[in-house]
Design a protein around this motif. Sequence first.
Motif, short mmCIF file in Angstrom:
data_model
loop_
_atom_site.label_atom_id
_atom_site.label_comp_id
_atom_site.label_asym_id
_atom_site.label_seq_id
_atom_site.Cartn_x
_atom_site.Cartn_y
_atom_site.Cartn_z
N GLY A 132 103.66 21.11 37.91
CA GLY A 132 103.40 21.36 39.32
C GLY A 132 103.14 22.81 39.66
N ARG A 133 103.26 23.71 38.69
CA ARG A 133 103.03 25.13 38.98
C ARG A 133 101.54 25.45 38.91
NH1 ARG A 133 106.77 28.31 34.94
NH2 ARG A 133 105.71 26.91 33.54
N HIS A 134 101.09 26.38 39.73
CA HIS A 134 99.72 26.85 39.68
C HIS A 134 99.69 28.30 40.18
CE1 HIS A 134 100.31 25.08 43.66
NE2 HIS A 134 99.47 25.99 44.10
N VAL A 135 98.63 29.00 39.86
CA VAL A 135 98.51 30.42 40.21
C VAL A 135 98.16 30.55 41.69
CG1 VAL A 135 97.24 32.54 39.76
CG2 VAL A 135 97.80 31.02 37.88
N THR A 136 98.93 31.35 42.42
CA THR A 136 98.61 31.61 43.82
C THR A 136 98.27 33.07 44.05
OG1 THR A 136 100.93 31.94 44.33
CG2 THR A 136 100.04 29.75 44.72
N GLY A 137 98.70 33.96 43.16
CA GLY A 137 98.40 35.38 43.31
C GLY A 137 98.16 36.04 41.97
N TRP A 138 97.33 37.10 41.99
CA TRP A 138 96.97 37.77 40.76
C TRP A 138 96.75 39.25 41.03
CZ3 TRP A 138 96.72 34.81 36.37
CH2 TRP A 138 96.28 35.44 35.21
N LEU A 139 97.37 40.10 40.21
CA LEU A 139 97.18 41.55 40.31
C LEU A 139 96.57 42.02 39.00
CD1 LEU A 139 97.68 44.27 41.81
CD2 LEU A 139 99.85 44.39 40.58
N THR A 140 95.41 42.67 39.10
CA THR A 140 94.71 43.19 37.92
C THR A 140 94.61 44.70 38.04
OG1 THR A 140 93.39 41.18 37.83
CG2 THR A 140 92.61 43.04 36.55
N ILE A 141 95.09 45.40 37.02
CA ILE A 141 95.01 46.87 37.00
C ILE A 141 94.23 47.27 35.77
CG2 ILE A 141 96.32 49.02 36.89
CD1 ILE A 141 98.66 47.50 38.17
N ARG A 142 93.21 48.10 35.98
CA ARG A 142 92.38 48.60 34.88
C ARG A 142 92.50 50.12 34.83
NH1 ARG A 142 89.36 44.91 37.59
NH2 ARG A 142 88.85 43.02 36.47
N LYS A 199 90.10 58.15 30.04
CA LYS A 199 89.44 59.27 30.73
C LYS A 199 88.66 58.80 31.94
CE LYS A 199 88.97 62.14 26.63
NZ LYS A 199 88.06 62.90 25.79
N GLY A 200 89.23 57.88 32.70
CA GLY A 200 88.55 57.36 33.87
C GLY A 200 89.50 57.16 35.03
N THR A 201 88.98 56.64 36.09
CA THR A 201 89.76 56.40 37.30
C THR A 201 90.35 55.00 37.25
OG1 THR A 201 88.24 57.82 38.50
CG2 THR A 201 89.65 56.39 39.81
N PRO A 202 91.67 54.86 37.48
CA PRO A 202 92.26 53.52 37.49
C PRO A 202 91.82 52.73 38.72
CG PRO A 202 93.91 55.15 38.06
CD PRO A 202 92.67 55.90 37.68
N THR A 203 91.68 51.43 38.54
CA THR A 203 91.33 50.54 39.65
C THR A 203 92.28 49.34 39.62
OG1 THR A 203 89.73 49.33 38.30
CG2 THR A 203 88.89 51.17 39.62
N ALA A 204 92.45 48.71 40.77
CA ALA A 204 93.31 47.54 40.87
C ALA A 204 92.71 46.55 41.86
CB ALA A 204 94.72 47.94 41.31
N THR A 205 92.94 45.28 41.59
CA THR A 205 92.52 44.20 42.48
C THR A 205 93.71 43.30 42.73
OG1 THR A 205 90.32 44.26 41.50
CG2 THR A 205 90.87 42.32 42.78
N SER A 206 93.99 43.01 43.99
CA SER A 206 95.06 42.11 44.38
C SER A 206 94.41 40.88 45.00
CB SER A 206 96.00 42.79 45.37
OG SER A 206 96.95 41.87 45.84
N TRP A 207 94.64 39.72 44.38
CA TRP A 207 94.04 38.47 44.87
C TRP A 207 95.14 37.47 45.14
CZ3 TRP A 207 94.43 33.54 42.95
CH2 TRP A 207 93.60 32.60 43.53
N CYS A 208 94.99 36.68 46.20
CA CYS A 208 95.93 35.62 46.53
C CYS A 208 95.15 34.40 47.02
CB CYS A 208 96.92 36.09 47.60
SG CYS A 208 98.20 34.85 47.95
#
Length: 118
Positions: free
Chosen positions: A54-64, A68-77
């Motif tokens: 019965g479990r399923h993904v409701t939220g996701w945080l991705t950090i890249r 030698k670059g700029t970090p980025t992040a995406t927060s999805w729900c």
Amino acid sequence: MNHRPHPPLEGHTPTTNPPPAAELRSVPPAVGAPTGVAEGVPTAVLPDQQLGDGRHVTGWLTIRVPRKGTPTATSWCACGRDLFASGHAKVLALTEDHTAHRDACPLRTTSTEGRAAA
């Protein structure tokens, strides 16, 4: 120079007659249960019985963080939230905001709090 003919390979005899043509046979009509099937074995395809827990993904945080670059992040729900941040300070802020959203998300909170207040 004279070339001698090669001797035939051992155990290999040349054929003089072509093989006979295949005979046509009639196939008996299929009646009843398929042959080779054990008694009591279902022949129909059944639905997959693995229902999961019965479990399923409701939220996701991705950090890249590229080298030698700029970090980025995406927060999805699943509630419709889709945020993006670029840069060290903004990625840290979005990470904290994503963690806070887990407690406030309408998909994760129970509706009993609203009923008790009403």
